[in-house]
Design a protein around this motif. Structure first.
Motif, mmCIF file in Angstrom:
data_model
loop_
_atom_site.group_PDB
_atom_site.id
_atom_site.type_symbol
_atom_site.label_atom_id
_atom_site.label_comp_id
_atom_site.label_asym_id
_atom_site.label_seq_id
_atom_site.Cartn_x
_atom_site.Cartn_y
_atom_site.Cartn_z
ATOM 1 N N THR A 235 1.062 -1.150 -0.122
ATOM 2 C CA THR A 235 -0.382 -0.092 -0.136
ATOM 3 C C THR A 235 1.378 1.049 0.126
ATOM 4 N N THR A 236 2.809 1.080 -0.600
ATOM 5 C CA THR A 236 3.005 2.334 -0.123
ATOM 6 C C THR A 236 4.625 1.422 -1.001
ATOM 7 N N ARG A 517 -4.425 -3.458 13.898
ATOM 8 C CA ARG A 517 -3.237 -4.153 12.609
ATOM 9 C C ARG A 517 -2.375 -3.211 13.572
ATOM 10 N N LYS A 519 1.030 -2.172 11.971
ATOM 11 C CA LYS A 519 1.305 -0.914 11.232
ATOM 12 C C LYS A 519 0.626 0.044 10.930
ATOM 13 N N ASN A 520 -0.954 -0.424 10.161
ATOM 14 C CA ASN A 520 -1.688 0.786 9.236
ATOM 15 C C ASN A 520 -2.560 0.847 10.606
ATOM 16 N N GLU A 533 -8.353 0.311 9.023
ATOM 17 C CA GLU A 533 -9.029 -0.354 8.085
ATOM 18 C C GLU A 533 -10.738 -1.539 9.005
ATOM 19 N N HIS A 551 -8.154 8.696 7.059
ATOM 20 C CA HIS A 551 -7.471 9.355 6.997
ATOM 21 C C HIS A 551 -8.007 9.726 8.101
ATOM 22 N N LYS A 639 -7.479 -3.967 -2.234
ATOM 23 C CA LYS A 639 -7.494 -3.332 -0.764
ATOM 24 C C LYS A 639 -7.120 -1.554 -1.456
ATOM 25 N N LYS A 641 -4.828 1.817 -1.686
ATOM 26 C CA LYS A 641 -3.299 1.410 -2.008
ATOM 27 C C LYS A 641 -3.627 2.885 -0.930
ATOM 28 N N ARG A 642 -3.016 2.878 0.278
ATOM 29 C CA ARG A 642 -3.481 4.136 1.439
ATOM 30 C C ARG A 642 -2.467 4.949 0.700
#
Length: 663
Positions: A235-236, A517, A519-520, A533, A551, A639, A641-642
């Motif tokens: 996603t990054t 999660r 990380k996110n 998420e 966000h 998903k 992609k942030r």
């Protein structure tokens, strides 16, 4: 098998040492205490896996199916048998080992195409000769393509003709790529572009003929031979190449074999059929296909257009259906929207039957002699009418949707949990267990533990259940990221434990439930941690929301979101709330009064689903156009992609926060 109150799907290894801040490793309940993890002496490689399916049908069974398209109309499924597939693999494998193509064991072969028989034949031809396949995602952006091709120093790539043209148009970006093998006949335009790019181009069918005339023996892989470098979409940043051995790639299938031997998984035979439409470049689709292959089943490919998927389903009438939550959520939404709009006696009867069967799920039963025949038959026909098992992976499936699938399709509904780095093999729900909200116990090739994440407040000493980051070790765990030892070291410790980045609990039956999660997450200005998420999953259940990107900023105390509304539902909602019916959809999306009303209604829904005050969205932007893979806003498993979404909507997000400050 009956799931009793005291039944456990996993057990802590009694021989493992006590380590502060961790649970003991848990193993699948079919293993005996002290027994090693399920070994790899049976089906050690992808080759043995294929040959088992071949022998199940004596080579005569239908294997790979496709629909020939004439004048934009798809015909009936045409089939390649196991025997025919093996012959074509031998032919093409001989060709890529020849001097003309010149590949050698441990060198990379790219595959860039939608799912089709040639994808599988190319993959087997490489792996049966110890050549490493490097799948390229169908909708990868140019930057990611450049990164992958250059990182593995790819010389040869197989591709569908449209993808070959895309590669040729940017040939200067990857100087190592010298040869393209295209799946369909070469037209003059493609030939011209290849000459301009100074890249040799070959037709797949011609190479098969040449390989048949100059047959070479397979250079068969061993258990630890690298079979694939599978790049995560991410996603990054740049994609990461997970190094996967034959052992890794077959671990999932070995686990399914163990479950089936213990009557914990549906009995698959050569009579079963499976619809392939999830990208083969993703491990979830690959392990499902390996499993169907092992049992001698049939794999029918979709036309290549997801909008025509139901047409493919109607023709193939698959018995096995694997999907991702995004599509299953759409089926769920469509059925309930139709029921709610129909109303009256039909809706009353559907709800009565639904609630009746939902009570049955608590007793381990998802069939009903009356309701299945007269109420849910039409829903079942949406997937062709013959589905006996639905498998979900790649992202968590909500409890509501799990119950819905059990109730409406009356088949085995099993959810798997894993990642590219574990080749989709970490945990799996049991076919006898119809309680939703978890992802099952550990699979037999691995062991799983939790470790404390103190700064988020998740501890293995928590009551009533231990909580922490899910870590896994065993046959399915990858060997590291290609040419990236630093990142490998971050997630894979010296004892072989892979840190997934997901927060889980061991529940009362020793099943894993994913709750957060690592990380996110955002840390808002007031110090609260937020998992976007999880929040997005709640808002996606609101009937007007089609897609959403949530966000938060570390200097802000509130969340904002980008919402793609369902067009028809939003127009009806807007008009019902005073918006001029003559306005175009895009203009309705800009109406500040309707945005304010929608935020309020969405948050009533959010609080009813137990979101905390700091987890609800305070302002939104209505995006009239869907997030797409072509825009690089969605990964191949759909998903958001942030990183890319944040980059696109950064100025809009700033504006949303500015509006909140003015209120």
């Amino acid at each position: 098998m009956k799931i009793t109150k005291d039944f456990k799907f996993g057990f802590p290894d009694p021989n493992a040492p006590e380590i502060p801040g961790e649970t003991k490793p848990y193993r699948h309940f079919t293993l005996k205490p002290g027994e090693p993890l399920q070994d790899n002496t049976v089906i050690p490689t992808v080759y043995e896996n294929f040959m088992h399916g071949y022998n199940e049908t004596e080579g005569k069974g239908n294997y790979l199916g496709f629909r020939r398209i004439v004048d934009n109309v798809a015909g009936a499924y045409e089939w390649i048998t196991y025997e025919e597939c093996l012959e074509r693999v031998k032919n093409f494998g001989s060709a890529i080992l020849s001097e003309k193509i010149g590949l050698k064991p441990n060198e990379p072969l790219g595959i860039y195409s939608i799912n089709r028989p040639e994808w599988v034949i190319s993959d087997y031809a490489a792996m049966f000769n110890s050549i490493i396949t490097v799948p390229l995602y169908d909708t990868l952006g140019l930057q990611a393509l450049q990164f992958i091709i250059n990182q593995v120093e790819m010389k040869v790539c197989c591709a569908a003709n449209d993808k070959a043209k895309k590669l040729l148009e940017n040939a200067s970006s990857y100087p190592t790529l010298k040869k393209l093998i295209v799946f369909d006949e070469i037209d003059d335009e493609l030939k011209k572009v290849s000459e301009e790019a100074s890249i040799e181009i070959y037709y797949f069918g011609d190479l098969e003929k040449e390989g048949k005339e100059n047959r070479k023996d397979f250079i068969l892989p061993k258990n630890e031979t690298v079979g694939c470098i599978c790049y995560t979409s991410g996603t990054t940043g740049n994609p990461k190449g997970a190094i996967l051995t034959n052992d890794n790639l077959i671990s999932f299938c070995r686990s399914i074999r163990n479950l089936r031997d213990n009557n914990l998984f549906r009995y698959i035979t050569h009579e079963d059929s499976y619809l392939s439409y999830l990208p083969l470049a993703h491990v979830f689709e690959r392990v499902v296909q390996n499993t169907v292959t092992y049992f001698g089943g049939k794999i029918g490919f979709y036309q290549g257009d997801t909008s025509k998927l139901l047409d493919d389903v109607g023709v193939l009438k698959p018995t096995l259906f694997a999907s991702v939550p995004r599509l299953l959520n759409r089926i769920y939404d469509a059925v309930w929207d139709n029921i709610n709009k129909t109303g009256g006696l039909t809706a009353w009867l559907f709800n009565f039957a639904y609630n009746s069967k939902k009570r049955g799920l608590k007793r381990g039963r998802n069939t009903h002699w009356l309701w299945d025949r007269f109420v849910f038959n039409n829903v079942r026909n949406k997937l062709g009418g013959n589905v006996k098992a639905i498998y979900s992976g790649s992202a968590p499936l909500s409890a509501d949707v799990t119950d819905f699938l059990n109730i409406c399709f009356s088949c085995d509904v099993q959810e798997g949990y894993g990642q590219t780095e574990t080749v989709a093999c970490l945990s799996l729900t049991d076919k006898w267990d119809m309680e939703s909200g978890h992802v099952g116990g550990p699979m037999s090739p691995v062991e799983v533990k939790l470790r404390d994440i103190e700064d988020m407040g998740y501890l293995t000493t928590d009551k009533p259940y231990p909580r922490g980051e899910i870590c896994v070790r065993g046959h399915s765990v990858f060997k590291g990221y290609y040419k990236n030892p630093e990142l490998t070291k971050e997630v894979l410790d010296e004892d072989g434990w892979f840190r997934t980045g997901d927060i889980g609990i061991w529940d009362e039956h020793n099943r894993i439930a994913i709750i957060d999660r690592v990380k996110n997450i955002f840390k808002l200005a007031q110090g609260e941690y937020v998992a976007p998420e999880k929040i997005e999953e709640v808002y996606l259940k609101y009937p007007i929301v089609n897609q959403i990107f949530v966000h938060g900023e570390s200097l802000e105390s509130q969340l904002v979101g980008i919402v793609v509304p369902k067009k028809k539902e939003f127009i009806d909602y807007a008009i019902a709330n005073g918006v001029d019916a003559s306005l175009p959809f895009e203009e309705m999306c800009k109406d500040k009064s309707i945005i304010k009303k929608l935020v309020s209604d969405m948050n009533v829904h959010a609080r009813s689903h137990n979101l905390k005050g700091f987890e609800v969205i305070k302002n939104i932007y209505l995006e009239p156009h869907e997030f797409t893979e072509a825009e690089n806003l969605l990964s191949p498993i759909l998903k958001v992609k942030r990183g890319q979404a944040l980059q696109k909507y950064r100025s809009i997000i700033k504006g949303l926060y500015d509006e909140l400050k003015r209120k």
